[in-house]
Write a protein that holds these residues in place. Sequence first.
Motif, short mmCIF file in Angstrom:
data_model
loop_
_atom_site.label_atom_id
_atom_site.label_comp_id
_atom_site.label_asym_id
_atom_site.label_seq_id
_atom_site.Cartn_x
_atom_site.Cartn_y
_atom_site.Cartn_z
N GLU A 106 2.56 -6.43 1.94
CA GLU A 106 3.85 -6.74 2.46
C GLU A 106 4.92 -6.98 1.58
O GLU A 106 4.67 -7.33 0.48
N GLY A 107 6.22 -6.73 2.25
CA GLY A 107 7.41 -7.05 1.00
C GLY A 107 7.75 -5.91 0.42
O GLY A 107 6.85 -4.97 0.13
N ALA A 108 9.02 -5.90 -0.08
CA ALA A 108 9.61 -4.96 -0.94
C ALA A 108 9.13 -4.82 -2.19
O ALA A 108 8.42 -5.65 -2.89
N PRO A 109 8.61 -3.41 -2.90
CA PRO A 109 8.13 -3.27 -4.03
C PRO A 109 9.43 -3.77 -5.01
O PRO A 109 10.53 -3.78 -4.86
N TYR A 110 8.91 -3.91 -6.26
CA TYR A 110 9.81 -4.34 -7.30
C TYR A 110 10.16 -3.19 -8.21
O TYR A 110 9.34 -2.29 -7.92
N THR B 3 0.93 -0.90 -4.28
CA THR B 3 -0.32 0.13 -4.11
C THR B 3 -1.53 -0.43 -3.43
O THR B 3 -1.85 -1.58 -3.43
N VAL B 4 -2.05 0.38 -2.78
CA VAL B 4 -3.48 0.16 -2.13
C VAL B 4 -4.11 1.47 -2.37
O VAL B 4 -3.74 2.65 -2.32
N THR B 5 -5.45 0.98 -2.72
CA THR B 5 -6.34 2.39 -2.74
C THR B 5 -7.57 2.01 -1.53
O THR B 5 -8.22 1.06 -1.47
N GLY B 6 -7.74 3.18 -1.12
CA GLY B 6 -8.83 3.29 0.18
C GLY B 6 -9.85 4.35 -0.06
O GLY B 6 -9.72 5.21 -0.93
N LEU B 7 -10.95 4.16 0.62
CA LEU B 7 -12.03 5.02 0.17
C LEU B 7 -12.28 5.62 1.61
O LEU B 7 -12.62 4.93 2.59
N VAL B 8 -12.12 6.90 1.72
CA VAL B 8 -12.46 7.79 3.01
C VAL B 8 -13.78 8.44 2.77
O VAL B 8 -13.75 9.10 1.79
N ALA C 137 -8.15 13.07 13.08
CA ALA C 137 -8.93 12.04 12.50
C ALA C 137 -8.59 11.71 11.14
O ALA C 137 -8.47 10.61 10.71
N ALA C 138 -8.20 12.77 10.29
CA ALA C 138 -7.76 12.52 8.74
C ALA C 138 -6.47 11.92 8.93
O ALA C 138 -6.30 11.07 7.99
N GLN C 139 -5.60 12.21 9.39
CA GLN C 139 -4.15 11.45 9.95
C GLN C 139 -4.54 10.18 10.08
O GLN C 139 -3.65 9.34 9.44
N GLU C 140 -5.30 9.92 10.86
CA GLU C 140 -5.60 8.34 11.05
C GLU C 140 -6.09 7.61 10.04
O GLU C 140 -5.56 6.55 9.80
N CYS C 141 -7.05 8.37 9.37
CA CYS C 141 -7.44 7.47 8.05
C CYS C 141 -6.43 7.35 7.21
O CYS C 141 -6.45 6.36 6.33
N LEU C 142 -5.60 8.20 6.79
CA LEU C 142 -4.56 8.09 5.96
C LEU C 142 -3.52 7.17 6.42
O LEU C 142 -2.97 6.19 5.55
N GLY C 143 -3.27 7.06 7.76
CA GLY C 143 -2.24 5.95 8.37
C GLY C 143 -3.06 4.69 8.10
O GLY C 143 -2.21 3.51 7.86
N THR C 144 -4.13 4.58 8.15
CA THR C 144 -4.92 3.14 8.21
C THR C 144 -4.69 2.73 6.74
O THR C 144 -4.27 1.44 6.54
N ILE C 145 -4.82 3.41 5.69
CA ILE C 145 -4.66 3.10 4.38
C ILE C 145 -3.33 2.69 4.24
O ILE C 145 -2.87 1.57 3.35
N MET C 146 -2.39 3.66 4.55
CA MET C 146 -0.83 2.99 4.42
C MET C 146 -0.32 1.79 5.03
O MET C 146 0.28 0.92 4.59
N GLN C 147 -1.04 1.60 6.08
CA GLN C 147 -0.87 0.02 6.91
C GLN C 147 -1.21 -1.12 5.96
O GLN C 147 -0.85 -2.14 6.13
N ALA C 148 -2.18 -0.77 5.01
CA ALA C 148 -2.70 -1.55 4.20
C ALA C 148 -1.99 -2.21 2.85
O ALA C 148 -2.32 -3.01 2.10
N LEU C 149 -0.80 -1.26 2.91
CA LEU C 149 0.06 -1.65 1.67
C LEU C 149 0.46 -3.13 1.67
O LEU C 149 0.68 -3.78 2.84
#
Length: 214
Positions: A141-145, A151-156, A127-139
Amino acid sequence: MPSPSKEDWKDRIEPYLSSSLDAVSEEVTQSEPVQTWLRKASTDAAENLGRGRGMQAEMQGYARMMNDLEETLPELMDAVAELTADCGRIDLEWHSLRPTLSQLYVDFDRDIEINLFVRLSECTTEAAQECLGTIMQALPEGAPYPNRPNTVTGLVARDGQSVGVRVKEYLQEDHGHRRSVTLLPAGTKPLEKVSNREATRQLLVQLCPNTSSC
């Protein structure tokens, strides 16, 4: 039209919580019940504002509108509290001079900008891995400069406790990407650049203190 029930509000809000709090704000603010309330409450507050002066009058207007919101749409307040494990509440960004630009949003009383909310459903590594994966998916789109990571910040959260999780994606010299994870517990120093495994473990340590983790 009858006022939406708590379950109606939950159905409206929940699909957006784990992807974009901006979308939650838009969905709530543009709903007919909120627009109806906002038109009347803003007009009443503006009339009272005209009798006062400066910042104090604006603060009184804000407080008056929040009290009225809680009385008019208590189901909305209850829905947000329940969906966010009692970590979030509806707040108002009031533009006294341009009330049509006012909006409701979910506030978590944290000194960090939060982009999405994820609830830890159970105290397991999966469940904790799923939370982390959900936040990563919200990065974004597109290559960083170079020198400007995506950057994305989620609250678990779970049972009234929460941990901020900030993920950054960097562009490497070979044009590949790498990611870093920083945990942002409330009231303590950030845990910077931890591995995904350590981030998962720390989420369980912080949010499930009575559950052993390794």
